[in-house]
Design a protein around this motif. Structure first.
Motif, PDB file in Angstrom:
ATOM      1  N   VAL A 252      -7.308 -12.305  33.021  1.00  8.27           N
ATOM      2  CA  VAL A 252      -8.551 -13.096  33.021  1.00  8.27           C
ATOM      3  C   VAL A 252      -9.583 -12.490  32.070  1.00  8.27           C
ATOM      4  O   VAL A 252     -10.238 -13.208  31.294  1.00  8.27           O
ATOM      5  CB  VAL A 252      -9.112 -13.182  34.450  1.00  8.27           C
ATOM      6  N   LEU A 253      -9.725 -11.167  32.143  1.00  7.64           N
ATOM      7  CA  LEU A 253     -10.684 -10.525  31.254  1.00  7.64           C
ATOM      8  C   LEU A 253     -10.305 -10.702  29.784  1.00  7.64           C
ATOM      9  O   LEU A 253     -11.169 -10.922  28.909  1.00  7.64           O
ATOM     10  CB  LEU A 253     -10.792  -9.037  31.598  1.00  7.64           C
ATOM     11  N   HIS A 254      -8.995 -10.597  29.506  1.00 10.70           N
ATOM     12  CA  HIS A 254      -8.555 -10.785  28.134  1.00 10.70           C
ATOM     13  C   HIS A 254      -8.834 -12.210  27.658  1.00 10.70           C
ATOM     14  O   HIS A 254      -9.263 -12.434  26.520  1.00 10.70           O
ATOM     15  CB  HIS A 254      -7.060 -10.470  28.014  1.00 10.70           C
ATOM     16  N   THR A 255      -8.584 -13.169  28.552  1.00 11.88           N
ATOM     17  CA  THR A 255      -8.850 -14.572  28.192  1.00 11.88           C
ATOM     18  C   THR A 255     -10.342 -14.797  27.944  1.00 11.88           C
ATOM     19  O   THR A 255     -10.730 -15.485  26.986  1.00 11.88           O
ATOM     20  CB  THR A 255      -8.356 -15.496  29.309  1.00 11.88           C
ATOM     21  N   ALA A 256     -11.192 -14.223  28.810  1.00 17.64           N
ATOM     22  CA  ALA A 256     -12.632 -14.357  28.607  1.00 17.64           C
ATOM     23  C   ALA A 256     -13.062 -13.677  27.311  1.00 17.64           C
ATOM     24  O   ALA A 256     -13.897 -14.205  26.545  1.00 17.64           O
ATOM     25  CB  ALA A 256     -13.388 -13.760  29.787  1.00 17.64           C
ATOM     26  N   GLY A 257     -12.467 -12.526  27.027  1.00 17.83           N
ATOM     27  CA  GLY A 257     -12.780 -11.842  25.775  1.00 17.83           C
ATOM     28  C   GLY A 257     -12.344 -12.641  24.565  1.00 17.83           C
ATOM     29  O   GLY A 257     -13.030 -12.682  23.538  1.00 17.83           O
ATOM     30  N   SER A 258     -11.169 -13.308  24.673  1.00 12.35           N
ATOM     31  CA  SER A 258     -10.701 -14.137  23.563  1.00 12.35           C
ATOM     32  C   SER A 258     -11.644 -15.307  23.307  1.00 12.35           C
ATOM     33  O   SER A 258     -11.923 -15.664  22.161  1.00 12.35           O
ATOM     34  CB  SER A 258      -9.293 -14.652  23.860  1.00 12.35           C
ATOM     35  N   ALA A 259     -12.119 -15.906  24.413  1.00 14.24           N
ATOM     36  CA  ALA A 259     -13.055 -17.011  24.260  1.00 14.24           C
ATOM     37  C   ALA A 259     -14.346 -16.541  23.596  1.00 14.24           C
ATOM     38  O   ALA A 259     -14.896 -17.203  22.698  1.00 14.24           O
ATOM     39  CB  ALA A 259     -13.355 -17.645  25.608  1.00 14.24           C
ATOM     40  N   ALA A 260     -14.841 -15.374  24.036  1.00 16.98           N
ATOM     41  CA  ALA A 260     -16.053 -14.823  23.421  1.00 16.98           C
ATOM     42  C   ALA A 260     -15.806 -14.444  21.966  1.00 16.98           C
ATOM     43  O   ALA A 260     -16.666 -14.634  21.081  1.00 16.98           O
ATOM     44  CB  ALA A 260     -16.533 -13.607  24.214  1.00 16.98           C
ATOM     45  N   LEU A 261     -14.598 -13.912  21.701  1.00 14.22           N
ATOM     46  CA  LEU A 261     -14.248 -13.541  20.333  1.00 14.22           C
ATOM     47  C   LEU A 261     -14.190 -14.764  19.428  1.00 14.22           C
ATOM     48  O   LEU A 261     -14.604 -14.721  18.267  1.00 14.22           O
ATOM     49  CB  LEU A 261     -12.916 -12.797  20.331  1.00 14.22           C
ATOM     50  N   LEU A 262     -13.673 -15.877  19.942  1.00 11.82           N
ATOM     51  CA  LEU A 262     -13.625 -17.114  19.162  1.00 11.82           C
ATOM     52  C   LEU A 262     -15.045 -17.574  18.821  1.00 11.82           C
ATOM     53  O   LEU A 262     -15.331 -17.963  17.684  1.00 11.82           O
ATOM     54  CB  LEU A 262     -12.893 -18.201  19.951  1.00 11.82           C
ATOM     55  N   TRP A 263     -15.902 -17.505  19.805  1.00 12.57           N
ATOM     56  CA  TRP A 263     -17.282 -17.930  19.562  1.00 12.57           C
ATOM     57  C   TRP A 263     -17.948 -17.028  18.516  1.00 12.57           C
ATOM     58  O   TRP A 263     -18.650 -17.493  17.630  1.00 12.57           O
ATOM     59  CB  TRP A 263     -18.060 -17.876  20.876  1.00 12.57           C
ATOM     60  N   ALA A 264     -17.682 -15.697  18.609  1.00  8.45           N
ATOM     61  CA  ALA A 264     -18.247 -14.759  17.641  1.00  8.45           C
ATOM     62  C   ALA A 264     -17.684 -15.010  16.244  1.00  8.45           C
ATOM     63  O   ALA A 264     -18.397 -14.926  15.233  1.00  8.45           O
ATOM     64  CB  ALA A 264     -17.967 -13.324  18.079  1.00  8.45           C
ATOM     65  N   ALA A 265     -16.351 -15.337  16.177  1.00  5.50           N
ATOM     66  CA  ALA A 265     -15.730 -15.601  14.875  1.00  5.50           C
ATOM     67  C   ALA A 265     -16.365 -16.817  14.206  1.00  5.50           C
ATOM     68  O   ALA A 265     -16.689 -16.810  13.005  1.00  5.50           O
ATOM     69  CB  ALA A 265     -14.230 -15.816  15.047  1.00  5.50           C
ATOM     70  N   ILE A 266     -16.550 -17.887  14.985  1.00  8.85           N
ATOM     71  CA  ILE A 266     -17.179 -19.088  14.429  1.00  8.85           C
ATOM     72  C   ILE A 266     -18.624 -18.784  14.027  1.00  8.85           C
ATOM     73  O   ILE A 266     -19.130 -19.292  13.015  1.00  8.85           O
ATOM     74  CB  ILE A 266     -17.129 -20.236  15.446  1.00  8.85           C
ATOM     75  N   LEU A 267     -19.305 -17.936  14.810  1.00 12.86           N
ATOM     76  CA  LEU A 267     -20.673 -17.566  14.481  1.00 12.86           C
ATOM     77  C   LEU A 267     -20.733 -16.848  13.135  1.00 12.86           C
ATOM     78  O   LEU A 267     -21.624 -17.101  12.309  1.00 12.86           O
ATOM     79  CB  LEU A 267     -21.245 -16.679  15.584  1.00 12.86           C
ATOM     80  N   LEU A 268     -19.736 -15.957  12.886  1.00 14.98           N
ATOM     81  CA  LEU A 268     -19.687 -15.260  11.596  1.00 14.98           C
ATOM     82  C   LEU A 268     -19.434 -16.234  10.448  1.00 14.98           C
ATOM     83  O   LEU A 268     -20.051 -16.138   9.374  1.00 14.98           O
ATOM     84  CB  LEU A 268     -18.605 -14.184  11.636  1.00 14.98           C
ATOM     85  N   ILE A 269     -18.509 -17.169  10.651  1.00 14.72           N
ATOM     86  CA  ILE A 269     -18.202 -18.148   9.601  1.00 14.72           C
ATOM     87  C   ILE A 269     -19.422 -19.021   9.307  1.00 14.72           C
ATOM     88  O   ILE A 269     -19.789 -19.249   8.153  1.00 14.72           O
ATOM     89  CB  ILE A 269     -16.992 -19.013  10.005  1.00 14.72           C
ATOM     90  N   GLU A 270     -20.059 -19.509  10.374  1.00 18.56           N
ATOM     91  CA  GLU A 270     -21.227 -20.368  10.177  1.00 18.56           C
ATOM     92  C   GLU A 270     -22.377 -19.587   9.526  1.00 18.56           C
ATOM     93  O   GLU A 270     -23.126 -20.135   8.718  1.00 18.56           O
ATOM     94  CB  GLU A 270     -21.691 -20.941  11.517  1.00 18.56           C
ATOM     95  N   GLY A 271     -22.482 -18.295   9.892  1.00 12.18           N
ATOM     96  CA  GLY A 271     -23.506 -17.474   9.259  1.00 12.18           C
ATOM     97  C   GLY A 271     -23.262 -17.318   7.771  1.00 12.18           C
ATOM     98  O   GLY A 271     -24.195 -17.364   6.965  1.00 12.18           O
ATOM     99  N   THR A 272     -21.979 -17.119   7.400  1.00 13.41           N
ATOM    100  CA  THR A 272     -21.641 -17.010   5.976  1.00 13.41           C
ATOM    101  C   THR A 272     -21.947 -18.308   5.240  1.00 13.41           C
ATOM    102  O   THR A 272     -22.522 -18.305   4.139  1.00 13.41           O
ATOM    103  CB  THR A 272     -20.156 -16.664   5.823  1.00 13.41           C
ATOM    104  N   ILE A 273     -21.561 -19.438   5.859  1.00 15.94           N
ATOM    105  CA  ILE A 273     -21.838 -20.731   5.231  1.00 15.94           C
ATOM    106  C   ILE A 273     -23.336 -20.955   5.091  1.00 15.94           C
ATOM    107  O   ILE A 273     -23.821 -21.409   4.048  1.00 15.94           O
ATOM    108  CB  ILE A 273     -21.184 -21.866   6.046  1.00 15.94           C
ATOM    109  N   GLU A 274     -24.088 -20.624   6.144  1.00 20.27           N
ATOM    110  CA  GLU A 274     -25.531 -20.825   6.095  1.00 20.27           C
ATOM    111  C   GLU A 274     -26.176 -19.923   5.050  1.00 20.27           C
ATOM    112  O   GLU A 274     -27.114 -20.338   4.342  1.00 20.27           O
ATOM    113  CB  GLU A 274     -26.135 -20.535   7.472  1.00 20.27           C
ATOM    114  N   LYS A 275     -25.652 -18.696   4.936  1.00 21.19           N
ATOM    115  CA  LYS A 275     -26.197 -17.789   3.931  1.00 21.19           C
ATOM    116  C   LYS A 275     -25.978 -18.340   2.532  1.00 21.19           C
ATOM    117  O   LYS A 275     -26.875 -18.298   1.674  1.00 21.19           O
ATOM    118  CB  LYS A 275     -25.536 -16.412   4.067  1.00 21.19           C
TER     119      LYS A 275
END
Length: 553
Positions: free
Chosen positions: A159-182
């Protein structure tokens, strides 16, 4: 977890190169497929089929940013890697949820995802991440209900790994969107900078081409714009102080020439918020208008700079004075024309009685009466010239060649020159076009100019009368080899009543100019002291006039 973020790192490196941005979807889809394979290969089983891996992260990244083709390839690859691992009810349920919910949502929501702003995208990814977490958590819960052999530690780890993966996905998209916005901000900054540079260039070109002297300073008093007109005005040595060397300097520290030093004070005063009226000054026979004003921000209305405009209105001032003088002379001329017209009648009566008295007087007194009548005739001639000059009457014209008029006048001119011991030379051009003229007035023009030239020469002087023509003009030259005219007198030659002769009236040349102007022409004078003078009369040719060949003899 490191492998699942490889597409993000690769995207950041690739996206920083502007020339490669068009290939981003293909590049990201390929890296997501590679990462998906590696995540599946390095997945780990905990116990009884419970496993941990992050293959959903590259799948979602590739599906959202890899284009339609990339989404299809990733879906096929995801299913191909997962199918061999289906060993129980939980795996089948997880595969069903993935196929029925997640794939359609990604396939059909991808286009809408691209059209929304960054905030909406992040909210959508947060929802997808939460769905992935719920999917894994629900499968584990069902597995735990049906299979009681799972330890609490294994379930908690999954469960913790799954929650971490979900958070990691959100962080990954945040990095991509940040790069695009920059990059978007960088692009906007580039566009704004280019627009600003273009506007600065337009402003500077406008300032450079305007006939006004312009100086613009910022709030601190630093010169930001200045044109060559202003440089010539404020600098003692404009050749050594170019415009580029002055831009960036402080207006308070600049060395202005003495006459231009008030410009510094004007700029400093308007920078303090004062409103100044235009300043009119006379400098070195020039009339200048200096207008200073502050520049304010459109929103805050704070002072952000100041400008001074220097306008040379010398010609305008002279023109205004000339118009005033002409109006005054016109009024005087109209009055004088009326008066002189009335004078002619009593003068004619006086001349008649003088002539009658001459006939009845003794022989020895005839010379006195002749002098009186000559002076009356001279006064009447002056009146006639004055009336011709003052009256802007409409004259009748007919098409005629200037050469014909000259040939008619040549015997009279030669006779006049012989009496003075002088020579006249006619130099007529070969082709002379006809022009609309009043023969009487043109004769008067030629006689006045020729006799002026004769009077300017001594005995054995030579007067040359030449003609010439171009596509647009007909020109008459009357050239003498007399003493010439001083430069200070040239400007006043055509002023009424201005004369250099002891018995001149000062109306001959103004009358000539009036005749030339009534024939759409002009007169200019070229003279050099000790060498002679040339009067050049230029008439504009009428459209469609054909040249008339000069007859021999």
């Amino acid at each position: 977890m490191f492998l699942s973020l490889v597409p993000v790192f690769a995207f950041q490196i690739w996206y920083d190169r502007p020339g490669r941005r068009k290939g981003i979807p293909v590049f990201l889809a390929l890296f997501s497929i590679l990462t998906l394979i590696l995540c599946a290969h390095f997945s780990k089983d905990i116990e009884y089929g419970l496993g941990v891996d992050n293959r959903s992260i590259p799948y979602v990244i590739g599906a959202l940013y890899g284009g339609p083709a990339g989404t299809v390839l990733l879906t096929v690859m995801y299913a191909a890697l997962w199918t061999p691992q289906l060993t129980g009810f939980g795996d089948a349920l997880e595969m069903t949820i993935f196929t029925v919910l997640l794939i359609p949502m990604l396939m059909f929501g991808r286009r809408r995802f691209e059209q929304h702003d960054r905030t909406t995208r992040l909210r959508a990814i947060a929802a997808v991440s939460f769905m992935i977490f719920l999917k894994i958590a629900s499968v584990i819960l069902l597995e735990h209900v049906f299979y009681t052999g799972f330890t609490a530690a294994a379930v908690m780890t999954t469960v913790l790994h799954t929650a971490g993966s979900a958070a990691l996905l959100w962080a990954a998209i945040l990095l991509i969107e940040g790069t695009i916005e920059k990059q978007r901000m960088h692009h906007r900054l580039t566009v704004v900078s280019q627009d600003y540079r273009n506007e600065v260039q337009k402003l500077q070109q406008f300032i450079d081409l305007t006939p006004l002297g312009v100086i613009i300073v910022d709030q601190a008093g630093t010169i930001t714009h200045i044109n060559e007109q202003a440089v010539r005005y404020i600098s003692e040595d404009p050749a050594s102080h170019g415009r580029a060397s002055l831009i960036g300097g402080m207006v308070g520290d600049m060395d202005f020439r003495e006459e231009a030093s008030p410009v510094r004070g004007l700029l400093l005063e308007v920078l303090e918020g004062r409103t100044l009226a235009p300043d009119i000054t006379r400098e070195e026979q020039r009339v200048l208008v200096r207008t200073a004003f502050n520049i304010r921000d459109d929103v805050s209305r704070d002072i952000i700079g100041a400008a001074v405009i220097i306008h040379d209105i010398t010609e305008v001032s002279h023109l205004k004075d000339e118009i005033t003088r002409v109006e005054r002379l016109s009024l005087v001329g109209q009055m004088a024309a009326s008066i002189t017209h009335e004078i002619r009648n009593p003068m004619a009566v006086i001349r008649g009685f003088v002539q009658l008295m001459q006939e009845r007087s003794a022989e020895g007194q005839h010379e006195y009466y002749r002098i009186i009548m000559d002076e009356l005739d001279r006064a009447n001639s002056i009146i006639n010239d004055f009336l011709s000059l003052a009256q802007n009457r409409v004259i009748e014209k007919e098409s005629q060649s200037l050469h014909d008029v000259l040939n008619m006048l040549s015997p009279l001119l030669w006779a006049d020159a012989n009496l003075r011991g002088q020579v006249i030379e006619l130099d007529l051009c070969s082709d002379m076009p006809p022009m609309e003229m009043n023969e009487k007035e043109i004769k008067q023009l030629i006689l006045n100019l020729a006799r002026n030239g004769m009077e300017a020469m001594d005995e054995k002087g030579k007067l040359v009368i030449r003609t010439g023509c171009t596509d647009d003009t007909v020109e008459l030259y009357v050239e003498d080899n007399g003493a010439g005219i001083p430069a200070d007198q040239l400007e006043r030659l055509f002023e009424p009543f201005y004369t250099t002769k002891s018995r001149g009236t000062g109306l001959g040349l103004p009358l000539c100019l009036s005749i030339a102007e009534r024939h759409s022409g002009s007169i200019r004078v070229e003279s050099e002291e000790g060498k002679g003078t040339t009067f050049i009369v230029t008439f504009r040719r009428e459209a469609g006039s054909d040249p008339i060949p000069q007859q021999a003899g």
